[in-house]
Scaffold this active site. Structure first.
Site, short mmCIF file in Angstrom:
data_model
loop_
_atom_site.label_atom_id
_atom_site.label_comp_id
_atom_site.label_asym_id
_atom_site.label_seq_id
_atom_site.Cartn_x
_atom_site.Cartn_y
_atom_site.Cartn_z
CG ASN A 110 1.13 10.95 12.18
OD1 ASN A 110 1.10 9.44 12.25
ND2 ASN A 110 0.16 11.19 11.39
CG HIS A 112 0.00 12.20 6.30
ND1 HIS A 112 -1.28 11.37 6.76
CD2 HIS A 112 -0.55 12.56 5.08
CE1 HIS A 112 -2.04 11.62 5.87
NE2 HIS A 112 -1.71 12.23 4.96
CB SER A 139 4.20 15.13 5.76
OG SER A 139 4.13 15.80 4.54
CG ASP A 148 -3.09 13.32 9.05
OD1 ASP A 148 -2.65 12.66 9.90
OD2 ASP A 148 -4.16 12.71 8.25
C1 GRF Z 1 2.39 4.13 6.35
O1 GRF Z 1 2.21 4.45 4.91
C2 GRF Z 1 2.41 5.71 7.14
O2 GRF Z 1 2.54 6.55 6.49
C3 GRF Z 1 0.49 5.54 7.33
O3 GRF Z 1 0.51 4.02 7.55
C4 GRF Z 1 1.37 3.46 7.07
C5 GRF Z 1 2.21 2.52 7.87
O4 GRF Z 1 2.84 1.52 7.36
N1 GRF Z 1 0.53 6.41 8.36
P1 GRF Z 1 3.89 0.36 8.56
O5 GRF Z 1 2.85 -0.37 9.30
O6 GRF Z 1 4.71 1.26 8.94
O7 GRF Z 1 4.08 -0.54 7.40
#
Ligand code: GRF
Length: 191
Positions: A110, A112, A139, A148
């Protein structure tokens, strides 16, 4: 030639999906061909569907609202991922909490938008921006049943610039995300 297949799960804009498609998909790293073989979204209006189409790829929509429980939804995801013989599942802005039905069966990472374990949860960009931290960051971690909280694989930080706006903070985070997630995918699959 060794072929490694990844699944990408997303819920929204899909800019990280696009980074994966540009930097990793159908490319050979160290004798390993990495292929995005499955795309799943839980939102039928996710812009990522269009981004994938631009690369000639279709996205499977699995709407969580069509399932009685989180476990039933997760079981469907597991079925799709298992049937597609996926080596690594990537959560790229997939905004669903996953149960052990998924996390016990699927090897997943994932992305984050904070330096974990700080600022867990869905508001990490705002929370980190509004904190006293002089650093922000990103991360990538393995997915576990605790939100997370799985083992951290890679992190990258940046310094808060003087008078940095929330928009600039967010843009910096996204630009780091677009580097770090493809890097981790290649590292894991070519190990
Ligand atoms: C990213 O900031 C990711 O870290 C979070 O959701 C956002 C997704 O952005 N979990 P995208 O849809 O890839 O533009």
């Amino acid at each position: 030639m060794v072929i490694k297949k990844i699944a990408v799960l997303f819920s929204g804009s899909g800019s990280n999906l696009e980074a994966i498609l540009e930097k990793v998909h159908a490319k050979v790293f160290n004798g390993v061909l990495i292929e995005v073989a499955l795309l799943i979204t839980n939102k039928s209006d996710a812009f990522g569907i269009q981004r994938a189409k631009n690369f000639g790829l279709d996205t499977l929509v699995v709407n969580h609202k069509d399932f009685k429980s989180r476990e039933d939804f997760d079981a469907r995801l597991v079925k799709e991922i298992t049937n597609a013989n996926i080596d690594l599942t990537v959560l790229a802005g997939f905004m669903r909490i996953l149960t052990p039905v998924f996390t016990d069966q699927i090897l997943a990472i994932n992305l984050h938008p904070s330096i974990l374990p700080l600022f867990k949860g869905a508001n990490a960009i705002n929370d980190s921006y509004n904190s006293d931290m002089a650093l922000g960051g990103v991360s990538v971690h393995y997915v576990s049943s605790e939100l997370d909280a799985g083992k951290i694989i890679k992190q990258r930080a940046f310094e808060r610039e003087k008078d940095m706006s929330l928009k600039e903070w967010e843009a910096k985070i996204h630009s780091i995300e677009h580097e770090i997630l493809p890097e981790v995918i290649v590292e894991i699959l070519t190990k």
